[in-house]
Design an enzyme around this catalytic site. Structure first.
Site, PDB file in Angstrom:
ATOM      1  N   GLY A  34       0.825  -1.214   0.000  1.00  0.00           N
ATOM      2  CA  GLY A  34       0.000   0.000   0.000  1.00  0.00           C
ATOM      3  C   GLY A  34       0.851   1.252   0.000  1.00  0.00           C
ATOM      4  O   GLY A  34       0.555   2.219  -0.717  1.00  0.00           O
ATOM      5  N   ASP A  35       1.909   1.256   0.790  1.00  0.00           N
ATOM      6  CA  ASP A  35       2.804   2.411   0.826  1.00  0.00           C
ATOM      7  C   ASP A  35       3.512   2.618  -0.505  1.00  0.00           C
ATOM      8  O   ASP A  35       3.603   3.735  -1.024  1.00  0.00           O
ATOM      9  CB  ASP A  35       3.857   2.218   1.924  1.00  0.00           C
ATOM     10  CG  ASP A  35       3.312   2.483   3.316  1.00  0.00           C
ATOM     11  OD1 ASP A  35       2.536   3.439   3.474  1.00  0.00           O
ATOM     12  OD2 ASP A  35       3.673   1.746   4.237  1.00  0.00           O
ATOM     13  N   THR A  36       4.051   1.538  -1.052  1.00  0.00           N
ATOM     14  CA  THR A  36       4.803   1.647  -2.298  1.00  0.00           C
ATOM     15  C   THR A  36       3.902   2.077  -3.449  1.00  0.00           C
ATOM     16  O   THR A  36       4.276   2.929  -4.265  1.00  0.00           O
ATOM     17  CB  THR A  36       5.484   0.307  -2.627  1.00  0.00           C
ATOM     18  OG1 THR A  36       6.296  -0.081  -1.519  1.00  0.00           O
ATOM     19  CG2 THR A  36       6.339   0.433  -3.860  1.00  0.00           C
TER      20      THR A  36
END
Length: 402
Positions: A181-183
């Protein structure tokens, strides 16, 4: 202390000045990607407390450490400069405003409202830098009823639909093992900055010589949801709730992981002509010639039968034989790689996707290479991950004195 040059940087983004206020993964991943292609990325990090504890991006202390510094840091903060400023102090905020006034883009991934609380909201910043592009990454976005909720990638992956699908049927959903999700949010943020730069260039006028900037609002859950393919359309059209299917890809056949005598492989035989070659290669000419299996809908209806036939063939053979046999007939197939497999693979090396970085204290660490590959203006690694505050004097020394 000088940084270690690893690969000559091309620099399609040379001259672009980016201020990174984010921490951990999402915002810094966006900054890392811009820095790989020549942008000057100045990372603002908090100082240690009065007892000398903490200080810097918490990622410096995440996972496996060498002499107190995460080796992950050499990936996430390569090519960046580190400046220590206390944004909780008026002096720190005054200094960061000066840096923002000279920046093309600002990256932040704080909880919505934090920047405004510090007097660093976009409305205020754009009055003195109307060309500023501000990337704002948060769990749920800058608007909407959930905007003030704390958001991490693990929650975004669940809300975005990924976690529901990532399981064996009837089993507890699992995470992918990395913070996707962050990437994904960081990548969407980079896309947004580049589009905003193009729009800024198109808005240049005599009255606005730098053009007009804007806010790029990226929510973690939306970055995940954007990659969920047919999930929503199938529910909207048919009321179908897509279910977890383990290693298979429902509705597309055959595509699965199959056991071998000494491991497993993944095979994608879901193209019509690929399926025929696959069946011929495993000695199932009958299935290759079956008109009911000539197209995907027919194969989906009999996917269990197809998977059983493929699994029977792979189970009797080692991974290497399966891979060599299917590659020879142009059927997509591959081993399931560990970190060791990646590090030892000649294709990774030939594509310069495994590159060495030497840390400040002499440790050589291999890190992922540069992507995408640009033919005329490639990116590169020119600086190791900086020590905390390593560039403070150099960067602040460039500010115009009052």
């Amino acid at each position: 202390m000088s940084n270690t040059a690893v690969t000559p940087a091309g620099g399609p983004l040379a001259g672009l000045k980016v201020l990174e206020l984010g921490q951990l993964i999402a915002g810094p991943f966006a900054g890392k990607t811009l820095a790989d292609f020549g942008a000057e990325v100045i990372k603002i990090e908090p100082p240690a407390d009065e007892a000398g504890q903490g200080g810097g991006d918490p990622l410096r202390q995440w996972r496996m450490l060498h002499n107190g510094l995460s080796v992950w840091w050499q990936v996430q903060s390569r090519n960046k400069k580190s400046v220590v400023l206390d944004l909780r102090s008026p002096e720190g905020r005054d200094t960061v405003r000066q840096l923002i006034d000279e920046a093309d883009a600002l990256i932040e991934n704080f909880k919505p409202g934090t920047m405004e609380k510090w007097g660093l909201g976009y409305d205020e910043l754009s009055r003195t830098n109307p060309g500023l592009i501000m990337l704002r990454i948060s769990g749920y976005g800058q608007t909407g009823p959930y905007r003030e909720r704390p958001g991490f990638a693990v929650v975004a992956e669940a809300m975005g639909g990924m976690r529901y699908l990532n399981a064996e049927p009837g089993r507890t959903p699992v995470r992918a093992g990395v913070s996707l999700g962050d990437t994904l949010a960081g990548l969407h943020g980079v896309i947004g900055i580049l589009m905003a730069l193009q729009a800024r260039h198109a808005s240049i006028t005599p009255d606005a010589p730098r053009g007009r900037g804007q806010v790029v609002d990226v929510a973690l859950y939306e970055a995940v949801f954007n990659c969920m393919e047919s999930l929503l359309p199938e529910f909207s059209a048919f009321g179908a709730v897509r279910q977890p299917a383990g290693s298979a890809l429902p509705g597309i056949a055959p595509s699965n992981a199959y056991p071998c005598a000494d491991g497993m492989v993944v095979i994608g035989g879901n193209g019509d002509s690929i399926f025929k070659r696959l069946m011929q290669a495993i000695g199932r000419a009958d299935m290759a010639q079956d008109p009911d299996l000539a197209a995907n809908p027919g194969r989906v209806a009999r996917v269990a039968e197809i998977d059983e036939a493929i699994g029977a063939w792979t189970s009797a053979r080692p991974v290497a034989e399966v891979v060599d046999t299917l590659n020879a007939v142009s059927v997509p197939v591959g081993r399931i790689y560990s970190a060791k497999d990646i590090a030892e693979d000649p294709h990774y090396r030939a594509r310069e996707m495994v590159l060495p970085v030497t840390t400040h204290d002499g440790l050589t660490v291999e890190v992922p290479g540069i992507i995408p590959k640009l033919s005329r203006t490639p990116g590169g690694i020119t600086r190791r991950g900086p020590l905390l505050g390593e560039d403070t004097d150099e960067v602040l020394g460039r500010l115009k004195k009052p």
